[in-house]
Design a protein around this motif. Sequence first.
Motif, mmCIF file in Angstrom:
data_model
loop_
_atom_site.group_PDB
_atom_site.id
_atom_site.type_symbol
_atom_site.label_atom_id
_atom_site.label_comp_id
_atom_site.label_asym_id
_atom_site.label_seq_id
_atom_site.Cartn_x
_atom_site.Cartn_y
_atom_site.Cartn_z
ATOM 1 N N TRP A 162 21.642 -59.769 55.657
ATOM 2 C CA TRP A 162 21.315 -60.439 54.338
ATOM 3 C C TRP A 162 21.794 -59.383 53.186
ATOM 4 N N GLN A 163 21.900 -58.162 53.447
ATOM 5 C CA GLN A 163 21.965 -57.125 52.411
ATOM 6 C C GLN A 163 23.553 -57.069 52.116
ATOM 7 N N ILE A 164 24.309 -57.681 53.306
ATOM 8 C CA ILE A 164 25.808 -57.464 53.058
ATOM 9 C C ILE A 164 26.237 -58.945 52.611
ATOM 10 N N TYR A 165 25.708 -60.022 53.181
ATOM 11 C CA TYR A 165 26.183 -61.421 53.001
ATOM 12 C C TYR A 165 25.658 -61.806 51.592
ATOM 13 N N LEU A 166 24.414 -61.518 51.184
ATOM 14 C CA LEU A 166 23.951 -61.954 50.041
ATOM 15 C C LEU A 166 24.687 -61.437 48.670
ATOM 16 N N PRO A 167 24.926 -59.987 48.704
ATOM 17 C CA PRO A 167 26.089 -59.607 47.330
ATOM 18 C C PRO A 167 27.274 -60.274 47.360
ATOM 19 N N LEU A 168 27.633 -60.334 48.664
ATOM 20 C CA LEU A 168 29.186 -60.828 48.683
ATOM 21 C C LEU A 168 29.164 -62.547 48.512
ATOM 22 N N GLY A 169 28.290 -63.359 48.771
ATOM 23 C CA GLY A 169 28.205 -64.627 48.351
ATOM 24 C C GLY A 169 27.964 -64.701 47.161
ATOM 25 N N LEU A 170 27.208 -63.952 46.330
ATOM 26 C CA LEU A 170 27.066 -64.022 44.905
ATOM 27 C C LEU A 170 28.580 -63.550 44.205
ATOM 28 N N TYR A 171 29.119 -62.770 44.628
ATOM 29 C CA TYR A 171 30.243 -62.160 43.923
ATOM 30 C C TYR A 171 31.256 -63.302 44.241
ATOM 31 N N LEU A 172 31.439 -63.971 45.353
ATOM 32 C CA LEU A 172 32.414 -64.812 45.643
ATOM 33 C C LEU A 172 32.212 -66.143 44.653
ATOM 34 N N LEU A 173 30.745 -66.647 44.808
ATOM 35 C CA LEU A 173 30.302 -67.728 43.999
ATOM 36 C C LEU A 173 30.882 -67.409 42.414
ATOM 37 N N PHE A 174 30.745 -66.515 42.078
ATOM 38 C CA PHE A 174 31.015 -65.922 40.710
ATOM 39 C C PHE A 174 32.484 -65.996 40.333
ATOM 40 N N THR A 175 33.220 -65.885 41.463
ATOM 41 C CA THR A 175 34.749 -65.662 41.253
ATOM 42 C C THR A 175 35.146 -67.176 41.399
ATOM 43 N N LEU A 176 34.729 -67.997 42.292
ATOM 44 C CA LEU A 176 35.266 -69.178 42.843
ATOM 45 C C LEU A 176 34.879 -70.356 41.771
ATOM 46 N N VAL A 177 33.979 -70.324 41.137
ATOM 47 C CA VAL A 177 33.344 -71.306 40.004
ATOM 48 C C VAL A 177 34.549 -71.693 39.164
ATOM 49 N N PRO A 178 35.100 -70.660 38.372
ATOM 50 C CA PRO A 178 36.109 -70.937 37.540
ATOM 51 C C PRO A 178 37.536 -71.872 37.993
ATOM 52 N N PHE A 179 37.496 -71.501 39.271
ATOM 53 C CA PHE A 179 38.911 -72.360 40.119
ATOM 54 C C PHE A 179 38.142 -73.506 40.426
ATOM 55 N N TYR A 180 36.993 -73.708 40.701
ATOM 56 C CA TYR A 180 36.415 -74.931 41.057
ATOM 57 C C TYR A 180 36.585 -75.843 39.860
ATOM 58 N N TRP A 181 36.299 -75.492 38.620
ATOM 59 C CA TRP A 181 36.302 -76.309 37.675
ATOM 60 C C TRP A 181 37.768 -76.507 37.115
ATOM 61 N N MET A 182 38.636 -75.630 37.581
ATOM 62 C CA MET A 182 39.911 -75.956 37.005
ATOM 63 C C MET A 182 40.583 -76.959 38.037
ATOM 64 N N VAL A 183 40.093 -77.033 39.207
ATOM 65 C CA VAL A 183 40.518 -78.105 40.291
ATOM 66 C C VAL A 183 40.110 -79.444 40.034
ATOM 67 N N VAL A 184 38.945 -79.196 39.491
ATOM 68 C CA VAL A 184 37.966 -80.615 39.114
ATOM 69 C C VAL A 184 38.524 -81.230 37.787
ATOM 70 N N PHE A 185 38.923 -80.505 36.822
ATOM 71 C CA PHE A 185 39.652 -80.952 35.628
ATOM 72 C C PHE A 185 41.088 -81.610 35.913
ATOM 73 N N ALA A 186 41.669 -80.774 36.983
ATOM 74 C CA ALA A 186 43.167 -81.194 36.933
ATOM 75 C C ALA A 186 43.167 -82.432 37.953
ATOM 76 N N PHE A 187 42.423 -82.728 38.938
ATOM 77 C CA PHE A 187 42.434 -83.731 39.644
ATOM 78 C C PHE A 187 41.846 -85.011 39.319
ATOM 79 N N ARG A 188 40.681 -85.066 38.396
ATOM 80 C CA ARG A 188 39.800 -86.222 38.046
ATOM 81 C C ARG A 188 40.641 -86.944 36.761
ATOM 82 N N PRO A 189 40.164 -88.135 36.821
ATOM 83 C CA PRO A 189 40.803 -89.055 35.589
ATOM 84 C C PRO A 189 40.643 -88.463 34.376
ATOM 85 N N ARG A 190 41.341 -88.785 33.234
ATOM 86 C CA ARG A 190 40.936 -88.138 31.810
ATOM 87 C C ARG A 190 39.728 -89.071 31.498
ATOM 88 N N GLY A 191 38.795 -88.522 30.722
ATOM 89 C CA GLY A 191 37.668 -89.028 30.192
ATOM 90 C C GLY A 191 36.533 -88.989 31.289
#
Length: 289
Positions: free
Chosen positions: A27-56
């Motif tokens: 947990w001392q290894i995976y928890l910080p790495l998981g938080l960092y990965l989440l912080f890094t991937l959230v902007p990319f997730y929203w970019m993909v969401v806005f790119a592939f979902r219909p307008r409006g």
Amino acid sequence: MTTTLIRPVSKAAPPITRKPANRVSRWQIYLPLGLYLLFTLVPFYWMVVFAFRPRGSNSLLPWPVTLENFEHVWTGMGFSVFFQNSLLVGVASLVSTTVIALAGGYALARYDFRGRQAFLIGMLCTQFIPGAMMLIPLFEIFRTLGLVNSLWALVIAETVFQLPLSLILISGFVKNIPIELEQAAWVDGCSRLRGFFAVVLPMLRPALVAVGSFAFIHSWNNFLFALMFVNEQDKFTLPVGLAFTIGEFSADFGALAAGGVVAAVPVVLVFAVIQRYLVQGLSAGAVKG
């Protein structure tokens, strides 16, 4: 009468007790790495969401999946031309930077000439100069040469700014190659140039991959030079094209996200292909200098 020898009974040595090592739990290894990965991937997730979902749509998932945003930016906004321009600048910068850095790095590593250390220090000092400070001098130089509003101006500027670090990396990598290997080739009848291509160049593959990938990615993502030295839309690169999807009072988030996906995919693919060579080239080139 028999005599029995009584031997002293040796006491067994107490078992050696070792203190348990301070183990790090998972947990001392995976928890910080998981938080960092989440912080890094959230902007990319929203970019993909806005790119592939219909307008409006306000859905948190890109469903139903649509490609209308990609069609809009690729054909309607000219991103096909921007992509070609970025690819041309990136490949040309990669080739020019790699070739010049290869020749200069070999000379710095194998030849001992007057002013060598001063030259290396000068190369290092150029890394502290922001690119924005060089815009006016570079613009005047390109205007005199007639290169304003030309993609070759971007190639020259990118090559100049990538050369110092590339020279230092390749120079450090060449120093790690024993000179005795080249000397053996010379004894066998090879010239210095032929010995370089036969012995040194195959061993420089990780360094060349590292230098070339950095040159390509930096030129692909550079926004400042492309904005200042090019003023016609048919010569824009992807970063400048993305900036023009944002208007004065509104922004087309679907088009912006789709353009971001188009711009990010080549860089991700490059890193996925060359990441093992990249780590090896950076680590080997940083040992000596």
